[in-house]
Structure formats: structure tokens, C-alpha cells
Write a protein that holds these residues in place. Structure first.
Motif, PDB file in Angstrom:
ATOM      1  N   PHE A  18       0.832  -1.204   0.000  1.00  0.00           N
ATOM      2  CA  PHE A  18       0.000   0.000   0.000  1.00  0.00           C
ATOM      3  C   PHE A  18       0.868   1.256   0.000  1.00  0.00           C
ATOM      4  N   TYR A  19       1.765   1.374   0.959  1.00  0.00           N
ATOM      5  CA  TYR A  19       2.568   2.581   1.086  1.00  0.00           C
ATOM      6  C   TYR A  19       3.613   2.738  -0.010  1.00  0.00           C
ATOM      7  N   ASP A  20       4.160   1.649  -0.519  1.00  0.00           N
ATOM      8  CA  ASP A  20       5.083   1.766  -1.654  1.00  0.00           C
ATOM      9  C   ASP A  20       4.409   2.516  -2.799  1.00  0.00           C
ATOM     10  N   ALA A  21       3.159   2.165  -3.079  1.00  0.00           N
ATOM     11  CA  ALA A  21       2.428   2.796  -4.179  1.00  0.00           C
ATOM     12  C   ALA A  21       1.963   4.207  -3.827  1.00  0.00           C
ATOM     13  N   VAL A  22       1.423   4.383  -2.625  1.00  0.00           N
ATOM     14  CA  VAL A  22       0.849   5.672  -2.233  1.00  0.00           C
ATOM     15  C   VAL A  22       1.912   6.760  -2.090  1.00  0.00           C
ATOM     16  N   LEU A  23       3.071   6.423  -1.569  1.00  0.00           N
ATOM     17  CA  LEU A  23       4.097   7.429  -1.311  1.00  0.00           C
ATOM     18  C   LEU A  23       4.998   7.708  -2.509  1.00  0.00           C
ATOM     19  N   ALA A  24       4.943   6.863  -3.525  1.00  0.00           N
ATOM     20  CA  ALA A  24       5.789   7.053  -4.716  1.00  0.00           C
ATOM     21  C   ALA A  24       5.617   8.431  -5.359  1.00  0.00           C
ATOM     22  N   ALA A  80      -2.544  12.477  -7.007  1.00  0.00           N
ATOM     23  CA  ALA A  80      -2.019  11.148  -7.336  1.00  0.00           C
ATOM     24  C   ALA A  80      -1.992  10.245  -6.104  1.00  0.00           C
ATOM     25  N   CYS A  81      -1.523  10.754  -4.986  1.00  0.00           N
ATOM     26  CA  CYS A  81      -1.483   9.940  -3.758  1.00  0.00           C
ATOM     27  C   CYS A  81      -2.876   9.495  -3.339  1.00  0.00           C
ATOM     28  N   HIS A  82      -3.820  10.416  -3.365  1.00  0.00           N
ATOM     29  CA  HIS A  82      -5.186  10.079  -2.969  1.00  0.00           C
ATOM     30  C   HIS A  82      -5.775   9.037  -3.915  1.00  0.00           C
ATOM     31  N   ALA A  83      -5.557   9.209  -5.207  1.00  0.00           N
ATOM     32  CA  ALA A  83      -6.088   8.247  -6.188  1.00  0.00           C
ATOM     33  C   ALA A  83      -5.486   6.858  -5.980  1.00  0.00           C
ATOM     34  N   VAL A  84      -4.193   6.799  -5.732  1.00  0.00           N
ATOM     35  CA  VAL A  84      -3.552   5.501  -5.489  1.00  0.00           C
ATOM     36  C   VAL A  84      -4.086   4.889  -4.203  1.00  0.00           C
ATOM     37  N   ALA A  85      -4.233   5.696  -3.164  1.00  0.00           N
ATOM     38  CA  ALA A  85      -4.769   5.179  -1.906  1.00  0.00           C
ATOM     39  C   ALA A  85      -6.156   4.573  -2.107  1.00  0.00           C
ATOM     40  N   MET A  86      -7.011   5.261  -2.874  1.00  0.00           N
ATOM     41  CA  MET A  86      -8.357   4.736  -3.116  1.00  0.00           C
ATOM     42  C   MET A  86      -8.291   3.436  -3.927  1.00  0.00           C
ATOM     43  N   ALA A  87      -7.429   3.394  -4.920  1.00  0.00           N
ATOM     44  CA  ALA A  87      -7.296   2.200  -5.767  1.00  0.00           C
ATOM     45  C   ALA A  87      -6.736   1.017  -4.990  1.00  0.00           C
ATOM     46  N   ASN A 105      -3.567  28.784  -0.004  1.00  0.00           N
ATOM     47  CA  ASN A 105      -2.922  27.808  -0.894  1.00  0.00           C
ATOM     48  C   ASN A 105      -2.943  26.382  -0.354  1.00  0.00           C
ATOM     49  N   TYR A 106      -3.592  26.151   0.772  1.00  0.00           N
ATOM     50  CA  TYR A 106      -3.576  24.808   1.356  1.00  0.00           C
ATOM     51  C   TYR A 106      -4.471  23.878   0.529  1.00  0.00           C
ATOM     52  N   TYR A 107      -3.845  22.882  -0.077  1.00  0.00           N
ATOM     53  CA  TYR A 107      -4.543  21.914  -0.919  1.00  0.00           C
ATOM     54  C   TYR A 107      -4.249  20.542  -0.325  1.00  0.00           C
ATOM     55  N   GLY A 108      -5.265  19.873   0.149  1.00  0.00           N
ATOM     56  CA  GLY A 108      -5.034  18.610   0.843  1.00  0.00           C
ATOM     57  C   GLY A 108      -6.024  17.523   0.480  1.00  0.00           C
ATOM     58  N   ALA A 109      -5.659  16.319   0.850  1.00  0.00           N
ATOM     59  CA  ALA A 109      -6.513  15.137   0.711  1.00  0.00           C
ATOM     60  C   ALA A 109      -6.288  14.269   1.944  1.00  0.00           C
ATOM     61  N   TYR A 110      -7.320  13.551   2.339  1.00  0.00           N
ATOM     62  CA  TYR A 110      -7.271  12.748   3.551  1.00  0.00           C
ATOM     63  C   TYR A 110      -7.807  11.356   3.258  1.00  0.00           C
ATOM     64  N   PHE A 111      -7.141  10.370   3.830  1.00  0.00           N
ATOM     65  CA  PHE A 111      -7.611   8.984   3.685  1.00  0.00           C
ATOM     66  C   PHE A 111      -7.133   8.151   4.859  1.00  0.00           C
ATOM     67  N   ARG A 112      -7.724   6.999   4.991  1.00  0.00           N
ATOM     68  CA  ARG A 112      -7.276   6.014   5.986  1.00  0.00           C
ATOM     69  C   ARG A 112      -6.596   4.871   5.241  1.00  0.00           C
TER      70      ARG A 112
END
Length: 127
Positions: A18-24, A80-87, A105-112
């Protein structure tokens, strides 16, 4: 200001995939890999984000109000990180977008993640 941050995982191999893909998209990679823990960091840098089985041998649990936030250099990396996390089976906790309540300018995404740890990816840049 800090040495490192750690989140728990019940299945380290699953968490690594999971993290290998999400953090890439952030340029963050596994720097140290053990049977019970993975240390992530920027290429050539120290491992500052750890995913590990709890040291006390009990099951991982999520801390209420606990969140880890990763910095992105561009808004596209947040997307990209959020999309990978969802996938990869993560749970949406807030789609990518501006959060003007923090600043303009704060642009964020949140996931578990797969073990329920809350993760934020944010860019504080205009693009």
C-alpha cells in the motif's frame, strides 16, 4: 523538529504494498525493510516514517485524533497519492481540494490506510 513518525500495521507485507504505491508520487521510498517494520524516507535520506507491528505484540489500533501529514511539492502529487490510496483499498476521509480555512494555498486530501490510520497529503503551494 522530529526524528520519525510511526503507525501500526497488523500485516506489514500488505502495508508495504500500500505505502510503496501511495508514497511514490511524493518521492518517498522504503529505505529500511524488516519482517516486522518498514522505514520510509526520501531517496538518500533517513527513514522518517515507519510502519510497524506494535512492539507490545498486541493488535494495531487507531488513535482518535491522530493523523500523519505528508508534504507534496505540487497539487498534482496530492491528487495522485489520494487516487492511489483509493485504488489500493484506502478509505476516503476528504477528497483532494483547497482548504481555505487553513490558508489560501492549502490543498489537501485525507484517507485512511488499510489498518485505519488517518493520512493527509498536502501542498501549500499555489500550483
Amino acid at each position: 523538529m522530529y526524528s520519525h513518525t510511526t503507525v501500526g500495521a497488523n500485516d506489514v507485507s500488505r502495508a508495504k504494498a500500500f505505502y510503496d504505491a501511495v508514497l511514490a508520487p511524493l518521492g518517498i521510498e522504503a529505505r529500511l525493510v524488516f519482517d516486522t517494520a518498514i522505514g520510509y524516507g526520501l531517496a538518500g535520506g533517513p527513514a522518517q516514517f515507519w510502519v510497524t507491528q506494535p512492539f507490545d505484540g498486541k493488535s494495531q489500533s487507531v488513535g482518535n485524533g491522530t493523523m500523519i501529514a505528508f508534504a507534496a511539492s505540487k497539487r498534482a502529487a496530492v491528487d495522485a497519492c489520494h487516487a492511489v490510496a483509493m485504488a489500493r483499498g484506502g478509505k476516503d476521509e476528504g477528497a483532494p481540494g483547497l482548504r481555505p480555512q487553513y490558508h489560501s494555498n492549502y490543498y489537501g486530501a485525507y484517507f485512511r490506510d488499510l489498518d485505519g490510520n488517518k493520512i493527509c497529503v498536502c501542498s501549500q503551494h499555489a500550483e
